[in-house]
Design a protein around this motif. Sequence first.
Motif, mmCIF file in Angstrom:
data_model
loop_
_atom_site.group_PDB
_atom_site.id
_atom_site.type_symbol
_atom_site.label_atom_id
_atom_site.label_comp_id
_atom_site.label_asym_id
_atom_site.label_seq_id
_atom_site.Cartn_x
_atom_site.Cartn_y
_atom_site.Cartn_z
ATOM 1 N N GLU A 148 117.159 126.088 10.913
ATOM 2 C CA GLU A 148 118.488 126.543 11.334
ATOM 3 C C GLU A 148 119.075 127.495 10.299
ATOM 4 O OE1 GLU A 148 120.125 125.960 14.364
ATOM 5 O OE2 GLU A 148 118.102 125.270 14.813
ATOM 6 N N THR A 178 125.981 120.657 14.021
ATOM 7 C CA THR A 178 126.282 121.926 14.703
ATOM 8 C C THR A 178 127.367 122.731 13.988
ATOM 9 O OG1 THR A 178 127.863 120.799 16.136
ATOM 10 C CG2 THR A 178 125.593 121.019 16.965
ATOM 11 N N ILE A 186 120.363 131.263 11.010
ATOM 12 C CA ILE A 186 121.705 131.746 10.649
ATOM 13 C C ILE A 186 121.599 132.962 9.743
ATOM 14 C CG2 ILE A 186 123.774 131.185 9.297
ATOM 15 C CD1 ILE A 186 123.529 128.314 10.472
ATOM 16 N N LEU A 206 130.503 128.812 10.925
ATOM 17 C CA LEU A 206 129.786 128.956 12.193
ATOM 18 C C LEU A 206 129.743 127.615 12.916
ATOM 19 C CD1 LEU A 206 127.793 130.463 9.770
ATOM 20 C CD2 LEU A 206 127.031 131.516 11.867
ATOM 21 N N ASP A 211 123.288 128.317 20.430
ATOM 22 C CA ASP A 211 123.524 129.619 19.809
ATOM 23 C C ASP A 211 124.603 129.489 18.745
ATOM 24 O OD1 ASP A 211 121.710 131.092 21.394
ATOM 25 O OD2 ASP A 211 123.198 131.278 22.991
ATOM 26 N N TRP A 212 124.294 129.992 17.550
ATOM 27 C CA TRP A 212 125.281 130.000 16.480
ATOM 28 C C TRP A 212 126.264 131.147 16.699
ATOM 29 C CZ3 TRP A 212 125.851 126.104 13.233
ATOM 30 C CH2 TRP A 212 124.780 125.256 13.004
ATOM 31 N N LYS A 265 127.657 125.822 16.453
ATOM 32 C CA LYS A 265 126.570 126.018 17.406
ATOM 33 C C LYS A 265 127.072 125.662 18.802
ATOM 34 C CE LYS A 265 121.637 125.321 17.522
ATOM 35 N NZ LYS A 265 120.514 124.566 16.944
ATOM 36 N N ILE A 268 124.491 123.380 6.298
ATOM 37 C CA ILE A 268 124.531 122.987 7.708
ATOM 38 C C ILE A 268 124.663 121.477 7.821
ATOM 39 C CG2 ILE A 268 123.267 123.000 9.896
ATOM 40 C CD1 ILE A 268 121.644 125.389 8.699
#
Length: 161
Positions: A34, A117, A38, A139, A145-146, A141, A114
């Motif tokens: 992830e 999400t 990103i 951010l 989709d981020w 998710k 992270i």
Amino acid sequence: MRKFLYTTIILFVFILASSQQAKSNNPKTKDKMEEQKIEKLLEEKYINAVANELNTYKMLELFHPDFAIFSADGNNLAKFPLLEWKKVIDDYKVDNKGNADLRNLTHEFVFIDITGTAAIAKVRLYRRGELIATDYISLLKFNNDWKIVAKVPYAHVEKPF
């Protein structure tokens, strides 16, 4: 002997498959994947497309519609929404104020953290080797989709952009 060989091969395949399954279920491995996702998004659509190329179409792909840039204004919290930022960039391009030298930024990812999400990235932006800004980018998710939902910038130089 043949039975032993087959048993050994089957056991080896089972151990290998179990190892791969454990690796893919490992939270650290998932977070690393992830994090790379990103980093790629930020590099392609934020730093290259938005900051360097002033591409507001890419901006709308990466940023959540409710995105805003937040900053301190005395004791107040200033909020600069996405569509207002987009308009400023579009006007900037129309007025032909786009100095190519100002739009040749390099970057450094200080960290990407992270949890599930939610994520935050600390990004340093440089022009000709000089640190001009540090962005803290939040951010979330959405449906795998981020999207960037907020940015808190710090300018190391007066009017970096």
